[in-house]
Enzyme design. Structure first.
Site, short mmCIF file in Angstrom:
data_model
loop_
_atom_site.label_atom_id
_atom_site.label_comp_id
_atom_site.label_asym_id
_atom_site.label_seq_id
_atom_site.Cartn_x
_atom_site.Cartn_y
_atom_site.Cartn_z
N ASP A 40 37.19 -65.00 47.46
CA ASP A 40 37.19 -66.68 47.58
C ASP A 40 37.97 -67.72 46.71
OD1 ASP A 40 36.35 -68.82 49.81
OD2 ASP A 40 34.93 -68.29 49.78
N ASP A 53 35.88 -72.43 57.94
CA ASP A 53 35.12 -71.34 58.43
C ASP A 53 35.11 -71.58 59.83
OD1 ASP A 53 34.86 -71.01 55.54
OD2 ASP A 53 32.55 -71.19 55.22
C1 GLA Z 1 33.27 -70.69 51.95
C2 GLA Z 1 33.86 -68.81 52.96
C3 GLA Z 1 32.56 -68.41 53.92
C4 GLA Z 1 31.76 -67.72 52.60
C5 GLA Z 1 30.93 -68.89 51.66
C6 GLA Z 1 30.61 -67.75 51.27
O1 GLA Z 1 33.06 -70.84 52.89
O2 GLA Z 1 34.84 -69.17 53.81
O3 GLA Z 1 33.41 -67.18 54.77
O4 GLA Z 1 32.06 -66.57 52.04
O5 GLA Z 1 32.11 -69.29 51.05
O6 GLA Z 1 29.75 -69.30 50.51
#
Ligand code: GLA
Length: 497
Positions: free
Chosen positions: A240, A298
């Protein structure tokens, strides 16, 4: 002349059966065996190899393999091939699956070299439903459920642990600390458990000191962490970009550092670049060692929002953002429009479940989401609670014909050819010269369209057509195919060459 009721009933059933023989579609564990994709898999030389042969059909099934290269063995009762191959090259193996109804055969290409993930990854990830509430028990139960409900036999083999498996502070010994309340027997225990059943294990970290959830990230400790992941038997890392500078050069450097650290473990660890598309990873992530990269913020459990942002997003917003990126996708390097929300139905513990932007989708919208992710050669990582699925959700996730489009070896992402009046038409060329065509209704009204030479000038609309949700062969009229789309429906056809 009088016939008994049973004879009449027999003839009715017989006639119905005969009138649409192509429509018959059996559940995952019924009837003759069928070996499902992927039909190509990549691995590094001298690196542990593991491949479960996804197979539908009644159990017991016995597998065999002809032409297995030296170093690999098949467990013929479990359907798992494993071992190590020293020399790079493409090895074509003929797989057979037998059960009491018959036999299936398919060729599998084992490609040993620098590439992994020659078709999009399929599996499950803990984040979209469970957020920080993941545990060893959840992961193991998920694996068992995916065996029972047939997902593993349709190719869903990665089981990915997301954020919050780790503690907030790095240990004094310089290693990430596993949260032992959640994973009391450690990560290696989970990896071994999954491998025995033919699954692969994914894990999560971040290119900064802290992850998005605020626990320990890998920045500055890439080699240590990559080695730990490899020793535990991890097969995939989602990396990430929270708490890291919004600067393309820095992002490239940080991902490259982790990409190299993973590669130098010589375990075949897939690298998932999770930068959300803000710094155009499609232009650099592959070179940084990535196998797929997020293209958007997301996903949320909803169809559409007119307020696309870091905290709000929808299936349709993502489709629009991912559409122009088709040229960047190909075997071993995929656009990632985020994980599936199919079947979550507002029950997420991570996507602001009680707020307006995680309201859930209708079954039709989830089916269209699945269709479009298949068309876009996207990772198919389900994010719902697969231990408790209704039959509609299972049917959406385990349609072998839609999955075959996603897993096609040519590895093309569909291109959008039409986007007007509430609908879109997409085309994905397939290995055998056929084309998958999707007609997506974006809105809440019925839309009638005609697929003809004007819409699809390069395709043969008058040949054989397969409707992959109806599981039926159909024919178009000479003028074209009339397509009636109910609200939010996506019809998907395969047009034979
Ligand atoms: C980010 C990623 C998600 C998930 C969260 C976890 O938002 O894009 O897919 O992995 O972190 O905290």
């Amino acid at each position: 002349m009088k016939y008994p009721v049973s004879v009449i009933l027999f003839f009715i059933v017989f006639l119905v059966g005969c009138s649409s023989p192509e429509k018959t579609f059996l559940g995952v564990y019924e009837g003759k065996p069928r070996i499902n994709p992927p039909y190509i898999t990549g691995n590094y030389p001298e690196s542990p190899f593991l491949f479960y042969i996804p197979t539908s059909g009644e159990r017991p099934v016995v597998w065999s393999a002809e032409g297995l290269p030296e170093g690999l063995t098949l467990d013929s009762e479990a359907g798992i091939i494993k071992g190590k191959i020293e020399k790079a090259g493409n090895y074509v193996v003929v797989l057979t699956a037998d059960n009491k109804h018959g036999k299936a055969m398919e060729k599998l290409t084992i490609s040993i070299g620098d590439n992994l993930l020659l078709t999009p990854p399929m599996g499950w990830n803990s984040w979209n439903t469970f957020g920080k509430n993941l545990t060893e028990a959840l992961v193991l139960e998920t694996a068992e459920a995916m065996i029972k409900n047939g997902m593993r036999d349709l190719g869903y083999t990665y089981i990915n642990i997301d954020d919050f498996w780790q503690l907030a502070e790095r240990g004094k010994d310089g290693h990430i600390q596993i949260n032992e309340e959640k994973f009391p027997r450690g990560i290696k225990y989970v990896a071994d458990y999954l491998h025995e059943r033919g699954f692969k294990l994914g894990i999560y970290s971040d290119a900064a000191d802290r992850t998005c959830g605020g626990v320990c990230g890998s920045y500055g400790f890439e080699e240590t962490d990559a080695k730990d992941f490899a020793e535990w038997g991890v097969d995939l890392l989602k990396y990430d970009y929270c708490n890291a500078p919004q600067d393309k050069q820095v992002a490239i450097e940080r991902y490259t550092t982790m990409g190299k650290a993973l590669r130098s473990t010589n375990r075949s660890i897939v690298f998932s670049v999770c930068e959300w598309g803000q710094l155009e990873p499609w232009t650099w992530a592959k070179e940084a060692g990535g196998h797929y990269w997020r293209t958007t913020f997301d996903i949320r459990d909803r169809w559409y929002t007119d307020q696309y942002s870091h905290s709000d997003n929808g299936v349709l917003n993502i489709i629009d953002l991912n559409a122009p990126l088709a040229q960047y996708a190909g075997p071993g390097a995929w656009n990632d429009p985020d994980m599936l929300v199919v079947g979550i139905s507002g029950k997420s513990q991570s996507m602001n479940a009680n707020e307006e932007h995680a309201i859930g989708c209708t079954p039709e919208q989830y089916r269209s989401h699945m269709s479009m992710w298949a068309m876009m050669a996207s990772p198919l990582l389900s994010g719902n609670d697969v231990r408790n699925m209704d039959s509609v959700t299972i049917a959406t996730l385990t349609n072998p014909e839609i999955i075959a489009i996603n897993q096609d070896m040519l590895g093309k992402q569909a291109e959008r050819k039409v986007d007007k009046d509430g609908y879109q038409v997409w085309i994905k060329p397939l290995t055998d010269g056929s084309s998958a065509v999707a007609c997506l209704n974006k809105i809440g009204n019925i839309i009638d369209i005609k697929l003809d030479k004007n819409v699809l000038p390069e395709l043969n609309i008058t040949g054989d057509i397969r409707d992959v949700w109806e599981h039926a062969n159909i024919k178009a009229k000479a003028e074209g195919l009339d397509v009636s789309l109910s609200p939010y429906e996506c019809k998907v056809y395969v047009l034979k060459k």
